[in-house]
Design a protein around this motif. Structure first.
Motif, PDB file in Angstrom:
ATOM      1  N   LEU A  18     -78.555 -27.506 -77.875  1.00 17.13           N
ATOM      2  CA  LEU A  18     -79.065 -27.707 -76.523  1.00 17.13           C
ATOM      3  C   LEU A  18     -79.738 -29.063 -76.350  1.00 17.13           C
ATOM      4  N   VAL A  19     -80.286 -29.597 -77.427  1.00 15.68           N
ATOM      5  CA  VAL A  19     -81.016 -30.865 -77.313  1.00 15.68           C
ATOM      6  C   VAL A  19     -80.587 -31.805 -78.431  1.00 15.68           C
ATOM      7  N   ALA A  20     -80.740 -33.100 -78.172  1.00  9.09           N
ATOM      8  CA  ALA A  20     -80.420 -34.120 -79.171  1.00  9.09           C
ATOM      9  C   ALA A  20     -81.322 -33.964 -80.390  1.00  9.09           C
ATOM     10  N   GLY A  21     -80.759 -34.285 -81.542  1.00  7.55           N
ATOM     11  CA  GLY A  21     -81.515 -34.193 -82.774  1.00  7.55           C
ATOM     12  C   GLY A  21     -81.440 -32.845 -83.448  1.00  7.55           C
ATOM     13  N   THR A  22     -80.733 -31.890 -82.829  1.00  5.98           N
ATOM     14  CA  THR A  22     -80.507 -30.591 -83.458  1.00  5.98           C
ATOM     15  C   THR A  22     -79.014 -30.388 -83.651  1.00  5.98           C
ATOM     16  N   GLU A  23     -78.674 -29.460 -84.548  1.00  7.68           N
ATOM     17  CA  GLU A  23     -77.280 -29.176 -84.873  1.00  7.68           C
ATOM     18  C   GLU A  23     -76.966 -27.708 -84.613  1.00  7.68           C
ATOM     19  N   TYR A  24     -75.671 -27.406 -84.590  1.00  7.97           N
ATOM     20  CA  TYR A  24     -75.218 -26.039 -84.302  1.00  7.97           C
ATOM     21  C   TYR A  24     -75.908 -25.036 -85.227  1.00  7.97           C
ATOM     22  N   ALA A  25     -75.934 -25.347 -86.507  1.00  6.37           N
ATOM     23  CA  ALA A  25     -76.470 -24.406 -87.500  1.00  6.37           C
ATOM     24  C   ALA A  25     -77.990 -24.264 -87.421  1.00  6.37           C
ATOM     25  N   ASP A  26     -78.645 -25.054 -86.579  1.00  8.28           N
ATOM     26  CA  ASP A  26     -80.087 -24.910 -86.393  1.00  8.28           C
ATOM     27  C   ASP A  26     -80.433 -23.739 -85.476  1.00  8.28           C
ATOM     28  N   TYR A  27     -79.422 -23.157 -84.836  1.00  8.80           N
ATOM     29  CA  TYR A  27     -79.663 -22.129 -83.824  1.00  8.80           C
ATOM     30  C   TYR A  27     -79.299 -20.748 -84.368  1.00  8.80           C
ATOM     31  N   TYR A  28     -79.909 -19.746 -83.758  1.00  5.56           N
ATOM     32  CA  TYR A  28     -79.616 -18.368 -84.132  1.00  5.56           C
ATOM     33  C   TYR A  28     -79.722 -17.479 -82.897  1.00  5.56           C
ATOM     34  N   LEU A  29     -79.110 -16.300 -82.980  1.00  3.34           N
ATOM     35  CA  LEU A  29     -79.243 -15.296 -81.937  1.00  3.34           C
ATOM     36  C   LEU A  29     -80.288 -14.279 -82.375  1.00  3.34           C
ATOM     37  N   GLU A  30     -81.129 -13.885 -81.425  1.00  2.88           N
ATOM     38  CA  GLU A  30     -82.169 -12.901 -81.705  1.00  2.88           C
ATOM     39  C   GLU A  30     -82.028 -11.744 -80.720  1.00  2.88           C
ATOM     40  N   PHE A  31     -81.767 -10.546 -81.252  1.00  2.00           N
ATOM     41  CA  PHE A  31     -81.597  -9.350 -80.433  1.00  2.00           C
ATOM     42  C   PHE A  31     -82.949  -8.701 -80.141  1.00  2.00           C
ATOM     43  N   ASP A  32     -82.998  -7.917 -79.057  1.00  2.00           N
ATOM     44  CA  ASP A  32     -84.224  -7.220 -78.683  1.00  2.00           C
ATOM     45  C   ASP A  32     -84.684  -6.241 -79.752  1.00  2.00           C
ATOM     46  N   LYS A  33     -83.703  -5.589 -80.375  1.00  2.00           N
ATOM     47  CA  LYS A  33     -84.011  -4.545 -81.349  1.00  2.00           C
ATOM     48  C   LYS A  33     -83.259  -4.817 -82.647  1.00  2.00           C
ATOM     49  N   SER A  61     -79.562  -3.067 -78.578  1.00  2.00           N
ATOM     50  CA  SER A  61     -80.279  -3.993 -77.702  1.00  2.00           C
ATOM     51  C   SER A  61     -79.605  -4.113 -76.340  1.00  2.00           C
ATOM     52  N   SER A  62     -80.406  -4.443 -75.353  1.00  2.00           N
ATOM     53  CA  SER A  62     -79.859  -4.803 -74.040  1.00  2.00           C
ATOM     54  C   SER A  62     -80.231  -6.234 -73.687  1.00  2.00           C
ATOM     55  N   GLY A  63     -80.575  -7.020 -74.722  1.00  2.00           N
ATOM     56  CA  GLY A  63     -80.876  -8.421 -74.516  1.00  2.00           C
ATOM     57  C   GLY A  63     -80.719  -9.192 -75.807  1.00  2.00           C
ATOM     58  N   VAL A  64     -80.340 -10.477 -75.672  1.00  2.00           N
ATOM     59  CA  VAL A  64     -80.185 -11.351 -76.830  1.00  2.00           C
ATOM     60  C   VAL A  64     -80.594 -12.762 -76.424  1.00  2.00           C
ATOM     61  N   ALA A  65     -81.267 -13.452 -77.331  1.00  5.27           N
ATOM     62  CA  ALA A  65     -81.757 -14.808 -77.056  1.00  5.27           C
ATOM     63  C   ALA A  65     -81.082 -15.809 -77.979  1.00  5.27           C
ATOM     64  N   LEU A  66     -80.928 -17.028 -77.479  1.00  2.00           N
ATOM     65  CA  LEU A  66     -80.494 -18.175 -78.277  1.00  2.00           C
ATOM     66  C   LEU A  66     -81.727 -19.017 -78.568  1.00  2.00           C
ATOM     67  N   ARG A  67     -82.050 -19.182 -79.859  1.00  2.00           N
ATOM     68  CA  ARG A  67     -83.271 -19.878 -80.251  1.00  2.00           C
ATOM     69  C   ARG A  67     -82.994 -20.831 -81.414  1.00  2.00           C
ATOM     70  N   SER A  68     -83.979 -21.702 -81.662  1.00  2.00           N
ATOM     71  CA  SER A  68     -83.946 -22.585 -82.822  1.00  2.00           C
ATOM     72  C   SER A  68     -85.376 -22.883 -83.251  1.00  2.00           C
TER      73      SER A  68
END
Length: 289
Positions: A149-164, A212-219
């Motif tokens: 999503l932002v400069a200076g980060t890479e694909y593998a820096d991100y993860y998905l986080e589920f509600d449960k 889960s009924s929700g998932v987030a994209l985070r880093s």
């Protein structure tokens, strides 16, 4: 192209397929949607209707007659009309016609409504049966989000986080785009799924009835991210084209045929049935940060 905006966000939607193409945060100047590079995948957020995924032999049977539909149906390739618009919301409408009835013998009214929130938007699918016979259909979303999503980060820096915590297996997809009969282990009592491009070497990750009924994209390397809430959607697809810088988080009310499908439309897994005059509605909510 149509746009709606508020103090924080501006979104753009193309009338072809009523396709969401941009979510731009004006405050921190971040674009959240994939740009649609045709070298990888030329779409942004196609609307899946009246089927989700692939039919066995691209064919289904209704009242003993065969009909043909390509993957994900025709709505994404049809021009929608604008039914209503305000500064922060817009509603698109597609109705059945002679064209649609040639391969989908049902009358329908399909609306997709976008409404901005302070830090996100809601996307609502509203399907109405204006006729007497029952209407059978599936519907789903296919939004693609930029990673990184932002400069200076890479694909593998991100993860998905589920509600449960999830103990959800993956349902593999065959070479013909069909759901295999046996799932494979994937999530083992965990809320997180690290992103890596190899995850999608064999097509999408398909989850049936996740906890889960929700998932987030985070880093851990940036505070920028997003959260997708999808209550009432029984299936979730997670996908990216080979080596592409995006991830699709796809809430579905429907799923591809299985490899052993009998191809009977009324018995299709995930099919929805609407009686005369009834309306079906589901909403997913995207929050960006």
């Amino acid at each position: 192209m149509f746009s709606i905006e508020n103090q924080q966000l501006r979104i753009s939607i193309h009338p072809k397929g009523a396709e969401l193409q941009s979510i731009y945060h004006k405050g921190h100047q971040t674009e959240y949607m994939w740009g649609g590079d045709p070298a990888f995948w030329g779409k942004h957020s196609p609307l899946l209707f009246p089927i989700v995924g692939t039919l066995k032999a691209n064919t289904y049977y209704y009242q003993d007659k065969p009909y043909t539909l390509s993957r994900h149906g025709f709505a994404r390739d049809r021009e929608f009309g604008v039914e209503a618009q305000s500064p922060d919301s817009i509603s698109f409408l597609l109705k059945s016609d002679a064209d649609t009835r040639s391969n989908f013998p049902f009358d329908f009214e399909l609306r997709i409504l976008y409404r901005l929130l302070d830090s996100g938007l809601t996307t609502t699918y509203r399907v109405t049966n204006p006729a007497t016979p029952p209407l059978y259909f599936s519907v789903g979303g296919h939004p693609a989000f930029r990673v990184p999503l932002v400069a200076g980060t890479e694909y593998a820096d991100y993860y998905l986080e589920f509600d449960k915590a999830e103990n959800a297996p993956r349902w593999p997809i065959s070479r013909d785009g069909l759901i295999e009969t046996q799932p494979q282990p994937m999530l083992d009592n965990t809320r997180t799924l690290p992103l890596k491009k190899e995850l999608f070497a064999k097509d999408a990750l398909v989850l049936k009835h996740p906890a889960s009924s929700g998932v987030a994209l985070r880093s851990a390397r940036t505070e920028r991210g997003l959260k997708l809430d999808y209550p009432g959607f029984p299936f979730l697809g997670i996908w990216a084209a080979p080596n592409a810088d995006f991830v699709c988080l796809e809430p579905w009310c429907g799923i591809a045929d299985s490899v052993d499908s009998k191809q009977q439309f009324t018995e299709k897994e995930g099919i929805n049935r609407l009686e005369a005059g009834q309306t079906f509605e589901r909403t997913w909510t995207l929050t960006v940060f």
